[in-house]
Design an enzyme around this catalytic site. Structure first.
Site, PDB file in Angstrom:
ATOM      1  N   PRO A 262       0.863  -1.188   0.000  1.00 27.25           N
ATOM      2  CA  PRO A 262       0.000   0.000   0.000  1.00 27.25           C
ATOM      3  C   PRO A 262       0.897   1.235   0.000  1.00 27.25           C
ATOM      4  O   PRO A 262       1.307   1.737   1.048  1.00 27.25           O
ATOM      5  CB  PRO A 262      -0.803  -0.132   1.291  1.00 27.25           C
ATOM      6  CG  PRO A 262       0.009  -1.012   2.167  1.00 27.25           C
ATOM      7  CD  PRO A 262       0.899  -1.856   1.306  1.00 27.25           C
ATOM      8  N   ASP A 440       5.946   2.806   1.890  1.00 24.21           N
ATOM      9  CA  ASP A 440       5.016   1.733   2.263  1.00 24.21           C
ATOM     10  C   ASP A 440       4.215   2.210   3.476  1.00 24.21           C
ATOM     11  O   ASP A 440       4.763   2.374   4.575  1.00 24.21           O
ATOM     12  CB  ASP A 440       5.838   0.479   2.604  1.00 24.21           C
ATOM     13  CG  ASP A 440       4.976  -0.726   2.922  1.00 24.21           C
ATOM     14  OD1 ASP A 440       3.803  -0.539   3.299  1.00 24.21           O
ATOM     15  OD2 ASP A 440       5.495  -1.854   2.806  1.00 24.21           O
ATOM     16  N   HIS A 441       2.929   2.403   3.280  1.00 25.31           N
ATOM     17  CA  HIS A 441       2.109   2.991   4.342  1.00 25.31           C
ATOM     18  C   HIS A 441       1.939   2.046   5.534  1.00 25.31           C
ATOM     19  O   HIS A 441       1.524   2.455   6.610  1.00 25.31           O
ATOM     20  CB  HIS A 441       0.741   3.392   3.784  1.00 25.31           C
ATOM     21  CG  HIS A 441       0.176   4.615   4.422  1.00 25.31           C
ATOM     22  ND1 HIS A 441       0.243   4.849   5.784  1.00 25.31           N
ATOM     23  CD2 HIS A 441      -0.457   5.691   3.895  1.00 25.31           C
ATOM     24  CE1 HIS A 441      -0.326   5.996   6.057  1.00 25.31           C
ATOM     25  NE2 HIS A 441      -0.758   6.541   4.939  1.00 25.31           N
ATOM     26  N   ARG A 442       2.277   0.777   5.373  1.00 22.63           N
ATOM     27  CA  ARG A 442       2.199  -0.132   6.527  1.00 22.63           C
ATOM     28  C   ARG A 442       3.281   0.206   7.545  1.00 22.63           C
ATOM     29  O   ARG A 442       3.174  -0.142   8.719  1.00 22.63           O
ATOM     30  CB  ARG A 442       2.380  -1.592   6.063  1.00 22.63           C
ATOM     31  CG  ARG A 442       1.270  -2.071   5.151  1.00 22.63           C
ATOM     32  CD  ARG A 442       1.596  -3.424   4.571  1.00 22.63           C
ATOM     33  NE  ARG A 442       2.834  -3.402   3.788  1.00 22.63           N
ATOM     34  CZ  ARG A 442       3.344  -4.458   3.183  1.00 22.63           C
ATOM     35  NH1 ARG A 442       2.739  -5.619   3.278  1.00 22.63           N
ATOM     36  NH2 ARG A 442       4.449  -4.365   2.487  1.00 22.63           N
ATOM     37  N   VAL A 443       4.333   0.845   7.063  1.00 20.61           N
ATOM     38  CA  VAL A 443       5.471   1.143   7.928  1.00 20.61           C
ATOM     39  C   VAL A 443       5.599   2.653   8.145  1.00 20.61           C
ATOM     40  O   VAL A 443       5.966   3.104   9.239  1.00 20.61           O
ATOM     41  CB  VAL A 443       6.776   0.592   7.295  1.00 20.61           C
ATOM     42  CG1 VAL A 443       7.986   0.915   8.153  1.00 20.61           C
ATOM     43  CG2 VAL A 443       6.664  -0.909   7.070  1.00 20.61           C
TER      44      VAL A 443
END
Ligand code: CAO
Length: 468
Positions: A262, A440-443
């Site tokens: 994402p 990376d929007h998860r991180v």
């Protein structure tokens, strides 16, 4: 013959679920797993199965009664005293797991290695948990060959799209074992129930479907249309050109990274007016010594500093471990995209944070030349923490680069242009370098990405800050 109670098995997190149908009466002979009573929560319809073959003694619930796990719904006569835990008794999932997402049908262990690698985190997210059985004490222990029943999360996932699959827990377990999304199975059983034959037919159909037509996954997967098959010769002459090895590899990697991360791209302008003047000056002064400082080398230097200040950008996310974690790297290897006749490759500069701009420029030049000649070793393309993709020498005003997994960010660099910048009293001509950071929007959240980008821009505006 002995009499046993018929209890409601594990039905996930549901409780007080209304009975909507009673399908048997005292004296009926039933097979093991035959549906006895239907329950319907606001999320799912579930049948309570016969735990054994036998004869129904009594049914103690009626339509409208509410039941939970463990509620006794009746009794039955069975041939022999059953073992402490009935074989067909459903067991709970050890942890909520979403419905399979890699494909509607996931023959997990035998899946192609490449597919497993490409879809690894997705497949892991959808992997069936270890099956469990209930011991006499009532706690749950793994049992080889047993089948875990869907958790409430499974059921909820199955309902994406609003369709309620009507199936017994054992059919849900069977579907789960095969990785079948019940919401997509056509039911042929009484009152719209899904039977084992329905699931088998679905699997057979899916396996016979053309490989190019990915099976829709009810919202969990990508649910893509098959790739268009076009006879281009209908429209004019064509030439068929085989893909280079690099392009085949990068195509698969890019597609995975684009689909699975994402990613968000953040844009920033760096004022490199002074830096470019300095670069030109040094290059003019040292031309005889063969020194050529490149903009890319300064950007690498600035990125190394930014990675120290924002260490989460120098990490990789590990979602496949039992305990998901961020891997924080204590080293700083920088990859840079290099355009070659065979396609895109990413050579890696080791320990870039320990090198000066002149050395970085020299190494970039050497690695880029090797890349173009197809002479990079595998080691020279491995281990990057962060990648820079500079198309500035070619043009561009901004672009959204694709993250080079398992890295968590990439910096795209476009062409510097002279722009009028308001200094508070007048417009000044300033040389502006467009930076496009994909993270990376998860991180990395948007605020962190913007800070990182702004920091890199500030360093490029005044490289003395690198010393701070
Ligand atoms: N703005 C304006 N000009 C730039 C610039 C920028 N951001 N960056 C470089 N230039 C100029 C340089 O000044 C140089 O001109 P001079 O020779 O007159 O000084 C010229 O462009 C070439 O630059 P360079 O030789 O320094 O090369 P580089 O460091 O810009 O790039 C490399 C090296 C390997 C990154 C490059 O050759 C390359 O392959 N770039 C393409 C990367 C790519 O394909 N990215 C996309 C990947 S995703 O699909």
């Amino acid at each position: 013959m002995s009499t046993i109670n018929i209890e409601v098995p594990d039905i996930g997190d549901f409780s007080d679920v209304p009975v909507i149908e009673v399908m048997v009466k005292p004296g009926d002979r039933v097979e093991a797993d035959a549906p006895l009573v239907s329950l319907e929560s606001d999320k799912a319809t579930m049948d309570i199965p016969a735990p054994h073959a036998g004869v129904i003694g009594q049914i103690t619930v009626k339509v409208g009664d509410r039941v939970s796990q463990g509620s006794v719904i009746g009794t039955m006569e069975v041939g022999e005293a059953p073992a402490a835990a009935p074989a067909a008794a459903p067991a709970p999932s050890p942890a909520p797991t979403p419905a399979p997402v890699a494909a509607a049908v996931t023959p997990a262990p035998s899946a192609a290695v490449a597919a497993a690698q490409v879809a690894a985190p997705v497949a892991a997210a959808g992997a069936a948990p270890a099956a469990t059985t209930q011991s006499a004490r009532g706690d749950y222990t793994p049992a080889a060959g047993a089948v875990a029943l869907p958790s409430a999360a499974d059921i909820a996932a199955e309902l994406v799209g609003g369709k309620k699959a009507h199936a017994s827990p054992s059919m849900r377990a069977y579907a789960r074992e095969l990785g079948v999304d019940l919401a997509r199975v056509k039911a042929s059983g009484p009152k719209g129930r899904i039977t084992r034959e329905d699931i088998n037919a679905f699997v057979k159909g899916a396996l016979q479907a053309p490989a190019a037509a990915p099976v829709a996954t009810g919202g969990g997967g990508l649910d893509l249309l098959p790739w268009p098959k076009v006879d281009f010769t209908k429209f004019g002459d064509i030439e068929r050109k085989p893909l280079s090895r690099i392009r085949k590899l990068s195509a698969a990697n890019l597609a995975r990274n684009w689909a699975m991360i994402p990613a968000v791209t953040y844009h920033e302008d760096a004022d490199v007016t002074e830096l470019e003047a300095f670069r030109q000056q040094i290059n003019a002064e040292q031309a005889k010594a063969g020194v050529k400082l490149t903009m890319l080398a300064f950007i690498i230097r600035a990125v190394c500093s930014a990675l120290k200040k924002f260490p989460e950008f120098n990490s990789s996310i590990d979602l496949q471990a039992e305990e998901p974690a961020l891997i924080m790297k204590q080293y700083c290897h920088i990859g840079f995209a290099a355009d070659t006749p065979g396609g895109l490759v990413v050579p890696v500069i080791r320990d870039a944070d320990k090198k000066g701009v002149a050395q970085l420029a020299a190494e970039c030049g050497e690695l880029a030349a090797k890349a173009r000649d197809g002479k990079l070793s595998a080691a020279e393309m491995q281990g990057a923490c962060f990648t820079i993709s500079s198309v500035g020498g070619l043009g561009g005003t901004g672009f959204a680069p694709i993250i080079n997994a398992p890295e968590v960010a990439i910096l795209g660099v476009s062409r510097t242009t002279m722009k009028p910048v308001w200094d508070g009293s007048a417009f000044q001509p300033r040389l502006i370098l467009p930076l496009s950071l994909t993270a990376d929007h998860r991180v990395i959240d948007g605020a962190a990405a913007t800070r990182f980008n702004a920091h890199v821009a500030a360093l490029l505006a005044d490289m003395r800050r690198v010393l701070m």
